[in-house]
Design a protein around this motif. Structure first.
Motif, short mmCIF file in Angstrom:
data_model
loop_
_atom_site.label_atom_id
_atom_site.label_comp_id
_atom_site.label_asym_id
_atom_site.label_seq_id
_atom_site.Cartn_x
_atom_site.Cartn_y
_atom_site.Cartn_z
N VAL A 164 0.67 -1.27 0.11
CA VAL A 164 0.38 -0.18 0.05
C VAL A 164 1.06 1.35 0.56
O VAL A 164 0.43 2.41 0.39
CB VAL A 164 -1.00 -0.01 1.56
N LEU A 165 2.37 1.24 -0.70
CA LEU A 165 3.48 1.95 -0.61
C LEU A 165 2.33 3.21 -0.99
O LEU A 165 2.83 4.62 -0.60
CB LEU A 165 4.35 1.74 -1.33
N LYS A 166 1.71 3.61 -2.17
CA LYS A 166 1.07 4.50 -2.81
C LYS A 166 0.34 5.38 -1.78
O LYS A 166 0.01 6.53 -2.04
CB LYS A 166 0.56 3.94 -4.11
N THR A 167 -0.82 4.84 -1.35
CA THR A 167 -1.79 5.44 -0.11
C THR A 167 -0.67 6.02 0.96
O THR A 167 -0.98 7.34 0.75
CB THR A 167 -2.64 4.19 0.55
N TYR A 168 0.02 5.76 0.99
CA TYR A 168 1.43 6.22 2.36
C TYR A 168 1.89 7.47 1.25
O TYR A 168 2.14 8.28 1.84
CB TYR A 168 2.31 5.90 2.48
N ARG A 169 2.48 6.89 0.60
CA ARG A 169 2.98 8.17 -0.46
C ARG A 169 1.91 9.46 -0.60
O ARG A 169 2.79 10.36 -0.68
CB ARG A 169 3.24 8.04 -1.90
N GLU A 170 0.52 9.21 -1.09
CA GLU A 170 -0.19 10.19 -1.49
C GLU A 170 -0.31 10.67 0.16
O GLU A 170 -0.50 12.14 -0.75
CB GLU A 170 -1.44 9.59 -2.19
N THR A 171 -0.78 10.04 0.87
CA THR A 171 -1.26 10.30 2.06
C THR A 171 0.38 11.72 2.52
O THR A 171 -0.04 12.83 3.25
CB THR A 171 -1.71 9.13 3.26
N LYS A 172 1.19 11.90 2.28
CA LYS A 172 2.48 12.07 2.92
C LYS A 172 3.01 13.66 1.72
O LYS A 172 3.27 14.23 1.97
CB LYS A 172 3.78 12.05 3.22
N GLN B 99 6.14 10.41 -6.51
CA GLN B 99 7.03 9.27 -6.81
C GLN B 99 9.47 9.67 -6.95
O GLN B 99 9.71 8.83 -6.28
CB GLN B 99 6.95 8.85 -8.16
N LYS B 100 8.94 11.05 -7.40
CA LYS B 100 10.51 11.24 -7.42
C LYS B 100 10.92 11.51 -6.39
O LYS B 100 12.22 11.05 -5.69
CB LYS B 100 10.41 12.27 -8.20
N GLU B 101 9.95 11.69 -5.09
CA GLU B 101 10.84 12.46 -4.31
C GLU B 101 10.88 11.42 -2.91
O GLU B 101 12.12 11.37 -2.79
CB GLU B 101 9.67 13.61 -3.60
N LEU B 102 10.10 10.46 -3.03
CA LEU B 102 10.67 9.44 -2.43
C LEU B 102 11.77 8.78 -2.73
O LEU B 102 12.26 7.89 -2.50
CB LEU B 102 8.85 8.34 -2.43
N ALA B 103 11.29 8.43 -4.37
CA ALA B 103 12.96 7.81 -4.77
C ALA B 103 14.25 8.69 -4.09
O ALA B 103 15.30 7.63 -4.05
CB ALA B 103 12.85 7.57 -6.32
N GLU B 104 13.95 9.63 -4.50
CA GLU B 104 15.25 10.75 -4.12
C GLU B 104 15.67 9.92 -2.62
O GLU B 104 16.93 9.91 -2.11
CB GLU B 104 14.89 12.13 -4.33
N GLN B 105 14.28 10.31 -1.13
CA GLN B 105 14.97 9.95 -0.42
C GLN B 105 15.33 8.67 0.50
O GLN B 105 15.59 8.45 1.37
CB GLN B 105 12.76 10.14 0.55
N VAL B 106 14.90 7.70 -0.24
CA VAL B 106 15.80 6.43 -0.06
C VAL B 106 17.02 5.73 -1.27
O VAL B 106 16.93 4.94 -0.70
CB VAL B 106 14.10 5.08 -0.46
N GLY B 107 17.39 6.51 -1.89
CA GLY B 107 17.90 6.43 -3.04
C GLY B 107 17.90 5.37 -3.78
O GLY B 107 18.83 4.83 -4.49
N VAL B 108 16.77 5.11 -4.55
CA VAL B 108 16.49 4.23 -5.91
C VAL B 108 15.90 5.26 -6.80
O VAL B 108 15.68 6.86 -6.94
CB VAL B 108 15.60 3.46 -5.20
#
Length: 67
Positions: free
Chosen positions: A7-15, A19-28
């Motif tokens: 349910v990653l998309k749900t958590y990401r959108e809630t924050k 997708q780019k911001e999440l990727a940068e924060q976790v290094g992928v």
């Protein structure tokens, strides 16, 4: 290999993250996040833990084995 669901998309959108911001924060790459959200890629343990830490949840709240 078992498929993992998320349910990653749900958590990401809630924050309010892209997708780019999440990727940068976790290094992928952003494409990795796309594949994770579409259940086309099983994350490494390290990546799953990094994402869970970022969202301050347990890994099992984000990822689980498909029945």
């Amino acid at each position: 290999m078992s498929k993992i669901e998320t349910v990653l998309k749900t958590y990401r959108e809630t924050k309010g993250m892209t997708q780019k911001e999440l990727a940068e924060q976790v290094g992928v790459r952003r494409e990795t996040i796309v594949h994770l959200e579409n259940n086309k890629y099983n994350p490494s343990l390290e990546l799953a833990l990094e994402i869970a830490r970022l969202f301050e949840v347990n890994v099992e709240q984000l990822f689980w084995l498909k029945s």
